[in-house]
Design an enzyme around this catalytic site. Structure first.
Site, PDB file in Angstrom:
ATOM      1  N   GLY A 164      -2.241  -0.673   9.236  1.00 11.98           N
ATOM      2  CA  GLY A 164      -3.427  -1.228   8.572  1.00 11.98           C
ATOM      3  C   GLY A 164      -4.577  -1.431   9.544  1.00 11.98           C
ATOM      4  O   GLY A 164      -5.271  -2.458   9.498  1.00 11.98           O
TER       5      GLY A 164
ATOM      6  N   ASN B 250      -7.358   0.118   9.709  1.00 12.79           N
ATOM      7  CA  ASN B 250      -8.652   0.601   9.221  1.00 12.79           C
ATOM      8  C   ASN B 250      -9.594  -0.521   8.799  1.00 12.79           C
ATOM      9  O   ASN B 250     -10.780  -0.290   8.553  1.00 12.79           O
ATOM     10  CB  ASN B 250      -8.461   1.561   8.045  1.00 12.79           C
TER      11      ASN B 250
ATOM     12  N   ILE C  67      -8.403  -7.506  10.538  1.00 17.31           N
ATOM     13  CA  ILE C  67      -7.819  -7.859  11.840  1.00 17.31           C
ATOM     14  C   ILE C  67      -7.269  -6.616  12.540  1.00 17.31           C
ATOM     15  O   ILE C  67      -7.407  -6.456  13.756  1.00 17.31           O
ATOM     16  CB  ILE C  67      -6.694  -8.918  11.655  1.00 17.31           C
ATOM     17  N   GLY C  68      -6.648  -5.725  11.758  1.00 15.57           N
ATOM     18  CA  GLY C  68      -6.058  -4.513  12.337  1.00 15.57           C
ATOM     19  C   GLY C  68      -7.106  -3.655  13.028  1.00 15.57           C
ATOM     20  O   GLY C  68      -6.885  -3.140  14.134  1.00 15.57           O
TER      21      GLY C  68
ATOM     22  N   TYR D 116       3.957 -13.035  -2.126  1.00 15.85           N
ATOM     23  CA  TYR D 116       3.323 -12.910  -0.798  1.00 15.85           C
ATOM     24  C   TYR D 116       3.823 -14.047   0.107  1.00 15.85           C
ATOM     25  O   TYR D 116       4.208 -13.822   1.252  1.00 15.85           O
ATOM     26  CB  TYR D 116       1.801 -12.964  -0.961  1.00 15.85           C
TER      27      TYR D 116
HETATM   28  N1  LIG Z   1      -7.402 -12.743   6.551  1.00 14.66           N
HETATM   29  C1  LIG Z   1      -6.697 -13.838   6.413  1.00 14.66           C
HETATM   30  O1  LIG Z   1      -7.240 -14.908   6.086  1.00 14.66           O
HETATM   31  C2  LIG Z   1      -5.204 -13.833   6.657  1.00 14.66           C
HETATM   32  C3  LIG Z   1      -4.498 -15.034   6.573  1.00 14.66           C
HETATM   33  C4  LIG Z   1      -3.132 -15.037   6.810  1.00 14.66           C
HETATM   34  C5  LIG Z   1      -2.488 -13.843   7.109  1.00 14.66           C
HETATM   35  N2  LIG Z   1      -3.201 -12.685   7.171  1.00 14.66           N
HETATM   36  C6  LIG Z   1      -2.474 -11.442   7.473  1.00 14.66           C
HETATM   37  O2  LIG Z   1      -3.190 -10.679   8.416  1.00 14.66           O
HETATM   38  C7  LIG Z   1      -2.924  -9.281   8.230  1.00 14.66           C
HETATM   39  C8  LIG Z   1      -4.232  -8.501   8.170  1.00 14.66           C
HETATM   40  O3  LIG Z   1      -4.973  -8.980   7.073  1.00 14.66           O
HETATM   41  P1  LIG Z   1      -6.562  -8.784   6.924  1.00 14.66           P
HETATM   42  O4  LIG Z   1      -7.124 -10.103   6.589  1.00 14.66           O
HETATM   43  O5  LIG Z   1      -7.100  -8.050   8.081  1.00 14.66           O
HETATM   44  O6  LIG Z   1      -6.614  -7.930   5.588  1.00 14.66           O
HETATM   45  P2  LIG Z   1      -7.160  -6.432   5.275  1.00 14.66           P
HETATM   46  O7  LIG Z   1      -8.485  -6.234   5.901  1.00 14.66           O
HETATM   47  O8  LIG Z   1      -7.032  -6.286   3.808  1.00 14.66           O
HETATM   48  O9  LIG Z   1      -6.107  -5.548   6.006  1.00 14.66           O
HETATM   49  C9  LIG Z   1      -4.863  -5.229   5.459  1.00 14.66           C
HETATM   50  C10 LIG Z   1      -4.542  -3.833   5.907  1.00 14.66           C
HETATM   51  O10 LIG Z   1      -3.256  -3.488   5.370  1.00 14.66           O
HETATM   52  C11 LIG Z   1      -3.348  -2.202   4.834  1.00 14.66           C
HETATM   53  N3  LIG Z   1      -2.326  -1.956   3.826  1.00 14.66           N
HETATM   54  C12 LIG Z   1      -2.091  -2.624   2.690  1.00 14.66           C
HETATM   55  N4  LIG Z   1      -1.083  -2.039   2.015  1.00 14.66           N
HETATM   56  C13 LIG Z   1      -0.684  -0.973   2.755  1.00 14.66           C
HETATM   57  C14 LIG Z   1       0.291   0.026   2.604  1.00 14.66           C
HETATM   58  N5  LIG Z   1       1.083   0.067   1.515  1.00 14.66           N
HETATM   59  N6  LIG Z   1       0.431   0.955   3.562  1.00 14.66           N
HETATM   60  C15 LIG Z   1      -0.359   0.956   4.660  1.00 14.66           C
HETATM   61  N7  LIG Z   1      -1.323   0.044   4.860  1.00 14.66           N
HETATM   62  C16 LIG Z   1      -1.479  -0.909   3.915  1.00 14.66           C
HETATM   63  C17 LIG Z   1      -4.735  -2.127   4.244  1.00 14.66           C
HETATM   64  O11 LIG Z   1      -5.072  -0.770   4.007  1.00 14.66           O
HETATM   65  P3  LIG Z   1      -6.136  -0.348   2.853  1.00 14.66           P
HETATM   66  O12 LIG Z   1      -7.489  -0.549   3.460  1.00 14.66           O
HETATM   67  O13 LIG Z   1      -5.790   1.073   2.589  1.00 14.66           O
HETATM   68  O14 LIG Z   1      -5.901  -1.256   1.681  1.00 14.66           O
HETATM   69  C18 LIG Z   1      -5.521  -2.780   5.360  1.00 14.66           C
HETATM   70  O15 LIG Z   1      -5.793  -1.857   6.372  1.00 14.66           O
HETATM   71  C19 LIG Z   1      -2.076  -9.196   6.967  1.00 14.66           C
HETATM   72  O16 LIG Z   1      -0.718  -9.083   7.310  1.00 14.66           O
HETATM   73  C20 LIG Z   1      -2.328 -10.521   6.273  1.00 14.66           C
HETATM   74  O17 LIG Z   1      -1.247 -10.908   5.453  1.00 14.66           O
HETATM   75  C21 LIG Z   1      -4.544 -12.644   6.953  1.00 14.66           C
END
Ligand SMILES: NC(=O)c1ccc[n+]([C@@H]2O[C@H](COP(=O)([O-])OP(=O)(O)OC[C@H]3O[C@@H](n4cnc5c(N)ncnc54)[C@H](OP(=O)(O)O)[C@@H]3O)[C@@H](O)[C@H]2O)c1
Length: 315
Positions: free
Chosen positions: A10, A12, A15-16, A175
Site C-alpha cells: 500500500g 501508493n 503513510i505507505g 477492522y
Molecule cells: N490514517 C489513520 O488515521 C490510521 C489510524 C490507525 C491505523 N492506520 C493504519 O495505517 C495503515 C495505512 O493507512 P493510511 O491512513 O495511510 O490509509 P490509505 O492512504 O488508505 O492507505 C492504505 C493503503 O492500503 C492499500 N490497500 C488497501 N487494500 C489493499 C489490497 N487489497 N491490496 C493491496 N493494497 C491495498 C491502499 O491501496 P488503494 O489506494 O489501491 O486503495 C492504500 O495504498 C493502515 O494499515 C491503517 O489501518 C491508519
C-alpha cells in the site's frame, strides 16, 4: 542498487507513500507492493523525483487474494536476492454492514489485513533469511482499545461467510478485530522467526492525516468525521518516520514481538485486575498499555492454526 531492500504494501498513498519517500530518500531500494498499477505509477514517479532515487520499483499485489500474493512473492524472489524490511502497511478499512468475501471466500477485512500478510510473510521467509538484519513491521491501530471491554473478542466463527446472511455485520468491528489479530500474529511470528534472527513488531497508530483519495474510499457519511479527525492527526510523514526508526535504528535492533506506540515506546499488557473508572479511562486514552486479550495463548494458537489452514501454508 542500495544493498538494503524494503517492501512496503500500500505504498501508493497515505503513510505507505510517505514511508516510500523516506526510505528512498535514504537510498534504500524500495518495492511498492500495490494493487492498482495505474494509480500507483503516478505515485512511483513522484517518489522517484522527490527522493531522487531511481530504485523505486512498483509490483502488483492484491493483499486480499492469495493467488495475487503468491504471484507477487514469486516475482519478487526471481528479481531480488533478499528482503531486509517488510512493512505490512496496506489495510482495508471502511464502515457499513455489508459482509464481503475475498476471492478465497474469506471475510474481506480479515483476508486483506491478516491472512494476506501472514501468507506474504511466510512466502518471503527465504529472502528475509538472507538479510543480516531482517525486520518485519505491521501497521497496528489504537482501535484495539475496544478490547479493554472484556466482552470484546475475535469472532472466528464467521470468517468464511458462515453467518453472512443471518448475523448482523459491521465492517468497522471487523477492522477492529483484524488489528487485534495482527497484534497476536506479531507475537506468534516473533516467536517462530526468532531462530532465524528476523524481528517482528507492530506499531500502534493513533491516527494520521488522510489524503482526499483515502477519505473518498470510505462511506460518504463518514467523510466529514474523517475531515474533522484530520485536524488533530499528525501528518502521514510522522508515522512514516516511526516505520523508518523501528525498521532501521540501532535502538530497535534486538526488539521483537513488541507493540510500539507513536512515541516509539514499547507498550505493556494491561494489568489483569479490576480498575476504577478513572484508571480505565486513562488506559483507553493513553498509549502505554494494551488489552490483556492479546496475551490469550489459546486465541493466539487458534489464530495461528487458522492462518495456516486458510492459506494452506505450513510455515
Ligand atoms: N490514517 C489513520 O488515521 C490510521 C489510524 C490507525 C491505523 N492506520 C493504519 O495505517 C495503515 C495505512 O493507512 P493510511 O491512513 O495511510 O490509509 P490509505 O492512504 O488508505 O492507505 C492504505 C493503503 O492500503 C492499500 N490497500 C488497501 N487494500 C489493499 C489490497 N487489497 N491490496 C493491496 N493494497 C491495498 C491502499 O491501496 P488503494 O489506494 O489501491 O486503495 C492504500 O495504498 C493502515 O494499515 C491503517 O489501518 C491508519
Amino acid at each position: 542498487m542500495h544493498e538494503r531492500c524494503v517492501i512496503i504494501t500500500g505504498a501508493n498513498s497515505g503513510i505507505g507513500k510517505a514511508a516510500a519517500i523516506q526510505f528512498a530518500s535514504k537510498g534504500y531500494t524500495v518495492i511498492m507492493a500495490c494493487r492498482n498499477l495505474e494509480i500507483s505509477k503516478t505515485a512511483q514517479t513522484e517518489i522517484i523525483k522527490t527522493a531522487n532515487n531511481r530504485n523505486v520499483h512498483l509490483m502488483e499485489v492484491d493483499m486480499s487474494s492469495f493467488h495475487s500474493i503468491r504471484s507477487f512473492c514469486t516475482h519478487f524472489i526471481n528479481k531480488f536476492e533478499k528482503a531486509d524490511i517488510l512493512i505490512h502497511n496496506a489495510a482495508y478499512f471502511n464502515h457499513g454492514e455489508k459482509y464481503q468475501l475475498s476471492p478465497d471466500q474469506i471475510e474481506l477485512t480479515f483476508a486483506t489485513n491478516v491472512f494476506g500478510p501472514f501468507l506474504m510473510t511466510a512466502l518471503l521467509l527465504d529472502p528475509l533469511k538472507k538479510s543480516d538484519d531482517a525486520r518485519i513491521l505491521f501497521a497496528g491501530s489504537n482501535i484495539i482499545k475496544h478490547f479493554f471491554n472484556e466482552k470484546t473478542e475475535i469472532h472466528f466463527d464467521n470468517l468464511q461467510g458462515e453467518y453472512k446472511d443471518s448475523r448482523s455485520h459491521r465492517v468497522y468491528k471487523m477492522y477492529c478485530q483484524s488489528k487485534m489479530a495482527l497484534l497476536l500474529l506479531t507475537f506468534k511470528l516473533a516467536e517462530e522467526y526468532q531462530e532465524d534472527g528476523i524481528k517482528v513488531n507492530i506499531l500502534q497508530i493513533n491516527g494520521a492525516k488522510m489524503s482526499k483519495q483515502t477519505i473518498n474510499k470510505v462511506k460518504p457519511w463518514w467523510r466529514p468525521i474523517a475531515m474533522v479527525q484530520n485536524l488533530f492527526f499528525p501528518p502521514a510523514a510522522y508515522i512514516a518516520n516511526n516505520y523508518y526508526e523501528i525498521c532501521t535504528s540501532d535502538e530497535f535492533l534486538q526488539t521483537s514481538g513488541k507493540l510500539i506506540n507513536d512515541k516509539l515506546e514499547i507498550m505493556q499488557p494491561a494489568p489483569n485486575e479490576k480498575l476504577g473508572l478513572y484508571k480505565q479511562l486513562k488506559q483507553i486514552i493513553g498509549s502505554t498499555v494494551y488489552p490483556i486479550y492479546a496475551e490469550n495463548l489459546e486465541v493466539k494458537e487458534q489464530l495461528w492454526e487458522l492462518c495456516k489452514k486458510l492459506t494452506d501454508h505450513k510455515l
